[in-house]
Design a protein around this motif. Structure first.
Motif, short mmCIF file in Angstrom:
data_model
loop_
_atom_site.label_atom_id
_atom_site.label_comp_id
_atom_site.label_asym_id
_atom_site.label_seq_id
_atom_site.Cartn_x
_atom_site.Cartn_y
_atom_site.Cartn_z
N VAL A 43 0.88 -1.17 -0.10
CA VAL A 43 -0.14 0.09 -0.12
C VAL A 43 0.97 1.32 0.10
N ASP A 44 1.93 1.17 0.72
CA ASP A 44 2.73 2.38 0.73
C ASP A 44 3.25 2.75 -0.56
N ILE A 45 3.91 1.51 -1.32
CA ILE A 45 4.34 2.06 -2.73
C ILE A 45 2.99 2.64 -3.77
N VAL A 46 2.13 1.80 -3.60
CA VAL A 46 0.94 2.22 -4.48
C VAL A 46 0.39 3.52 -4.16
N LEU A 47 0.23 4.14 -3.15
CA LEU A 47 -0.27 5.15 -2.51
C LEU A 47 0.76 6.38 -3.29
N ARG A 48 2.05 6.00 -2.77
CA ARG A 48 3.03 7.03 -3.15
C ARG A 48 3.28 7.41 -4.69
N LEU A 49 3.36 6.11 -5.43
CA LEU A 49 3.06 6.25 -6.87
C LEU A 49 1.85 7.10 -7.51
N GLU A 50 0.76 6.77 -6.74
CA GLU A 50 -0.45 7.53 -7.07
C GLU A 50 -0.20 9.02 -7.08
N GLY A 51 0.50 9.16 -5.92
CA GLY A 51 0.60 10.64 -5.63
C GLY A 51 1.67 11.50 -6.32
N GLY A 52 2.27 10.81 -7.18
CA GLY A 52 3.21 11.33 -8.26
C GLY A 52 4.70 10.93 -7.78
N ALA A 53 4.82 10.13 -7.01
CA ALA A 53 6.23 9.72 -6.53
C ALA A 53 7.01 8.62 -7.90
N ARG A 54 7.94 8.63 -7.89
CA ARG A 54 8.54 7.82 -8.94
C ARG A 54 9.55 6.62 -8.54
N LEU A 55 8.85 5.62 -8.97
CA LEU A 55 9.58 4.17 -8.34
C LEU A 55 11.22 4.24 -8.57
N HIS A 56 11.69 3.90 -7.58
CA HIS A 56 13.39 3.85 -7.35
C HIS A 56 14.18 5.27 -7.45
N GLU A 57 13.33 6.08 -7.98
CA GLU A 57 14.12 7.35 -7.79
C GLU A 57 13.63 8.24 -6.52
N ASP A 58 12.26 7.99 -6.28
CA ASP A 58 11.75 8.26 -5.02
C ASP A 58 11.31 7.48 -4.03
N VAL A 59 11.16 6.12 -4.44
CA VAL A 59 10.85 4.99 -3.58
C VAL A 59 11.90 4.11 -3.94
N MET A 60 12.56 3.52 -2.71
CA MET A 60 13.52 2.30 -2.98
C MET A 60 12.97 1.19 -2.74
N THR A 61 13.23 0.10 -3.88
CA THR A 61 12.78 -1.17 -3.99
C THR A 61 13.29 -2.02 -4.91
N PRO A 62 13.64 -3.43 -4.65
CA PRO A 62 14.07 -4.22 -5.83
C PRO A 62 13.04 -4.59 -7.02
#
Length: 508
Positions: A43-62
């Motif tokens: 949920v953390d990843i989904v909501l942050r990306l929905e809000g405009g964050a960019r995966l890997h650049e704003d959210v660290m995950t493999p």
């Protein structure tokens, strides 16, 4: 397979898909019953990306972008969070209907077997549990199921000899599948790419290989147009960081145990024996050599996945049943197929029946995970009272949480807000940083929803929170060691019985 049979296959598979859609529509939202922390991670990843964050650049995950893209797109389209998670599963299944049917039509002689293969693919995509034998539902580790569902058609097209010509269809399915693996979970691409490449060469399908490479590169090029080159640099950086991390080198049993422990040895020995037997009985058939290349990757992926379910045995069983039909019902081939399916029956049946179990769950047992998203619900009893289930370590005296993560995060957020510390980006030492979902806090730019080591996102933090109790007290120690190593200054601003809060100052 003749055209009339092919139409029957498509008809039956569409009926299976329609059944999954109907089950999804019978109950609004999504209700889960285990793995709350994994659901918070998702949920953390989904909501942050929905809000405009960019995966890997704003959210660290493999994890790759496509592992959450269906959820994010549906949430952005206006669906509730629970509905987006549930219908995202159905969307992935919909994308796999045609590739799965193509395998049955072009590689199998039996309509029931072709339908069984496609049904297995769709159920892996739309299931509501990762596998295992525990009937409680959760979307935890959903990306592993998706990757299996994607790779099944690609491997089947390589292993089984073609009975219906279709150069571009093969190239499209294989190329798109391998590109999708890169963007879902790169481990699967690394594990199975050798079998796909050398398998096509062994079959003399160099043109199909070239076409698949072109398709795969085109898919990745389109992705680059949307996300930019920075996405790939950040993605590789996250993969390398996690691979080098000592925090979570493996999520389950060790490599040797997944190969030859009592729980898995039967499947491994069956696979090895069947490859040798196939090579000895049908020397002109490349399937034996190709399967020999598939096996190490299959075991590696099982070793790397939580639960270590040998779901590759489902594919193994279906492939051997298809080979048995090709060789006029040769009994030993059919026996290998049946045994492989039997060995994988527990996780497969758990996944296959999960959509029905979701409909039958008692609604009174569930409560919203987050107040702002009431259609995503969990078992209220598992959320627990503040501090949930905890124990003091016998040797080090550290408080270890064993349950109640949701209530614990809610209480920490409330305590910090009451102390006038809301409205800021906060770094929480421990397993996950989801404080922002439970109160007036800001998610960390570059932060990791799940701890893999280091201090990801600390540069954007203004508040540092040290919980008294944690699911992984060792992670708190690692964080504090890294704080000291980097010379970060912590100034106490609040403390109570469950947490301590500090202002932090980074070294210049």
């Amino acid at each position: 397979m003749q055209n009339a049979q092919a139409r029957r296959v498509f008809g039956y598979v569409l009926a299976v898909f329609a059944g999954l859609v109907a089950l999804a529509a019978l109950r609004p939202g999504f209700d889960f019953a285990k793995h709350e922390t994994d659901m918070l991670h998702l949920v953390d990843i989904v909501l942050r990306l929905e809000g405009g964050a960019r995966l890997h650049e704003d959210v660290m995950t493999p994890l790759g972008f496509w592992s959450v893209a269906p959820f994010v797109l549906l949430k952005q389209a206006g669906l509730g969070l629970g509905a987006a998670l549930k219908w995202g599963q159905i969307a992935v299944a919909a994308l796999l209907v045609v590739p799965a049917c193509w395998v049955g039509v072009s590689r199998m002689r039996s309509v029931p077997l072709a339908v069984a293969f496609a049904a297995a693919v769709l159920l892996l995509a739309a299931g509501l549990v990762y596998g295992g034998a525990d009937a409680k539902l959760s979307l935890s580790m959903h990306y592993n199921r998706w990757a299996w569902a994607v790779v099944f058609p690609a491997l089947a097209l390589v292993v089984l000899p073609a009975q219906r010509a279709g150069f571009w269809a093969d190239a499209l399915v294989i190329g798109a599948a391998m590109a999708a693996l890169v963007l879902i979970k790169a481990t699967y691409f690394v594990a199975f790419a050798p079998a796909v490449i050398f398998g096509l060469l062994l079959r003399g399908q160099g043109k199909v290989l070239a076409g698949a490479v072109a398709v795969g590169l085109s898919v990745l090029a389109v992705q680059t147009l949307f996300l930019g080159l920075g996405f790939w640099q950040a993605y590789v950086g996250d993969l390398l960081a996690v691979a080098a991390s000592e925090v979570r080198p493996q999520p389950g049993q060790g490599w040797a145990q997944v190969m030859l422990s009592p729980a898995y040895a039967a499947g491994t020995l069956l696979a090895m024996g069947s490859v040798l037997w196939l090579r000895s009985k049908h020397k002109d058939e490349p399937a034996g050599l190709i399967l020999a290349l598939v096996l190490p990757g299959a075991i590696y992926v099982s070793y790397q996945n939580f639960g270590n379910d040998p779901l590759w045995l489902v594919l193994w069983g279906l492939l051997f049943l298809a080979l048995a039909a090709r060789y006029n019902g040769e009994r030993w081939l059919g026996l290998v197929g049946a045994l492989a399916l039997a060995l994988a029956a527990s996780p497969l049946l758990n996944i296959a029946t999960s959509p029905l179990r979701h409909v039958l769950q008692p609604q009174a047992a569930f409560a919203p995970l987050l107040a702002a998203h009431p259609d995503l619900r969990g078992v209220e009893a598992r959320f627990g009272p503040p501090l949930g289930t905890f124990a003091l370590g016998e040797e080090d005296g550290q408080c270890t949480l064993a349950g109640g993560a949701v209530a614990h995060m809610r209480l920490m957020a409330q305590r910090l807000e009451d102390a006038g510390l809301g409205g800021e980006p906060a770094y929480v030492a421990g397993l996950f940083n989801t404080l922002w979902m439970f109160g007036d806090f800001v998610p960390l730019t570059g932060g990791a929803p799940w701890y893999y080591g280091g201090l990801p996102g600390i540069e954007s933090a203004r508040l540092f929170v040290l919980p008294e109790c944690s699911f992984k007290p060792a992670f708190k120690e690692l964080v504090m060691q890294e704080i000291t190593r980097r010379g970060i200054v912590l100034t106490p601003v609040y403390q109570d019985d469950i947490l301590a809060a500090f202002r932090l100052q980074l070294p210049k």
